[in-house]
Design an enzyme around this catalytic site. Structure first.
Site, PDB file in Angstrom:
ATOM      1  N   GLU A  39       0.385  -1.236  -0.066  1.00 39.81           N
ATOM      2  CA  GLU A  39      -0.141   0.358   0.349  1.00 39.81           C
ATOM      3  C   GLU A  39       0.911   0.700   0.004  1.00 39.81           C
ATOM      4  OE1 GLU A  39      -3.874   2.251   2.347  1.00 39.81           O
ATOM      5  OE2 GLU A  39      -3.351   0.265   2.681  1.00 39.81           O
TER       6      GLU A  39
ATOM      7  N   ASP B 272      -2.357  12.351  -2.801  1.00 39.09           N
ATOM      8  CA  ASP B 272      -2.338  13.834  -2.985  1.00 39.09           C
ATOM      9  C   ASP B 272      -3.046  14.124  -3.993  1.00 39.09           C
ATOM     10  OD1 ASP B 272      -2.053  16.443  -2.658  1.00 39.09           O
ATOM     11  OD2 ASP B 272      -0.346  16.901  -1.056  1.00 39.09           O
TER      12      ASP B 272
ATOM     13  N   ASP C 128     -11.338  11.201  -4.274  1.00 34.85           N
ATOM     14  CA  ASP C 128     -12.266  11.657  -4.452  1.00 34.85           C
ATOM     15  C   ASP C 128     -12.099  13.179  -4.871  1.00 34.85           C
ATOM     16  OD1 ASP C 128     -10.622  12.567  -2.352  1.00 34.85           O
ATOM     17  OD2 ASP C 128     -11.683  14.029  -1.889  1.00 34.85           O
TER      18      ASP C 128
ATOM     19  N   LYS D 138     -11.141   6.785   8.681  1.00 32.49           N
ATOM     20  CA  LYS D 138     -12.295   8.908   8.765  1.00 32.49           C
ATOM     21  C   LYS D 138     -12.112   9.633   7.210  1.00 32.49           C
ATOM     22  CE  LYS D 138     -11.770   8.679  13.451  1.00 32.49           C
ATOM     23  NZ  LYS D 138     -10.744   8.726  14.927  1.00 32.49           N
TER      24      LYS D 138
ATOM     25  N   GLU E 134     -12.451   9.049   3.999  1.00 34.74           N
ATOM     26  CA  GLU E 134     -13.369   8.812   3.179  1.00 34.74           C
ATOM     27  C   GLU E 134     -14.441   9.173   4.440  1.00 34.74           C
ATOM     28  OE1 GLU E 134     -15.274   5.169   0.535  1.00 34.74           O
ATOM     29  OE2 GLU E 134     -13.018   5.233   1.752  1.00 34.74           O
TER      30      GLU E 134
END
Length: 231
Positions: free
Chosen positions: A61, A136, A172, A210, A212
């Site tokens: 990840e 980012d 997002d 948190k 998301e």
């Protein structure tokens, strides 16, 4: 003899160092445990079987933040190996505290720039899953060159993944999602599992964090992508 000035261009980084939130317990965690879990990058390419003392599926990840999703995965799948790559020291410290508290033995950490690590330290065809969740977005147009998902880096991602392995992403930011989709579909050796031009349904194994939840509360649309390495 005339001396010519030598100009060295600094590499473009996809991150900035943010060190706020380094509480005394987190400072202590870095001092006590970082050397135990951090992988050395000055001894040639990493050997996963030697590092974990076993052969098992490996998830890497990139940018795990405060580690909520990363830790939940490692705890849910003790039979698999997990490597987290991060430069945010408060997040690294938070993960170290949880590793010790939950006695997780299937986690190792890399503290370095992802591009440098992929160029020099990771063996080809050795990773079963790469995850990049909410990198980012660098929203200002003049900063888009700092975004991690760029053609050259995606070629590196493909080299390190095994044949049939998965690259999973989420963001997002709509324009970044579109950039990710376009760049990855143009990268040889990747297949969009949702079909050309489509985003993936929300990945079942992606734990809600948190970060998301805050994005959802702000009305942001979450875009997931899932690509498979092909010949």
């Amino acid at each position: 003899m005339e001396t010519q000035a030598v100009y060295r261009h600094k590499p473009v980084r996809s991150f900035v160092h943010r060190q706020s939130g380094l509480t005394p317990p987190r400072r202590d965690a870095l001092t006590r445990w970082l050397d135990q879990y951090q992988l050395p990058l000055d001894q040639g390419q990493l050997n996963w079987a030697r590092i974990f003392q076993r052969s098992a599926p490996l998830t890497l990840e990139i940018g795990f933040g405060m580690g909520h999703h990363f830790l939940k995965q490692a705890q849910a799948f003790p039979e698999e190996n997990f490597v987290g790559l991060e430069v945010h020291r408060p997040g690294i410290a938070a993960v170290l505290l949880e590793i010790e508290r939950k006695k997780l033995h299937n986690i190792r950490l890399i503290v370095a720039d992802a591009v440098d690590v992929f160029k020099t330290s990771l063996p080809d065809n050795s990773i079963d899953r790469i995850q990049i969740f909410f990198p980012d977005p660098w929203p200002k147009r003049r900063h888009h060159k700092r975004r991690l998902i760029q053609p050259a880096f995606c070629q590196l991602l493909r080299k390190k993944l095994k044949l049939g392995a998965h690259l999973q992403l989420a963001t997002d930011w709509e324009d970044y999602a579109q950039q990710m989709l376009g760049v990855l579909e143009a990268t040889a050796g990747f297949k969009n599992l949702a079909g050309p031009g489509h985003f993936s349904p929300r990945l079942a194994q992606r734990h809600l964090t948190k970060f998301e939840q805050r994005a959802l509360n702000l009305g942001h649309v979450i875009r997931d992508l899932q690509f498979m390495g092909i010949a």
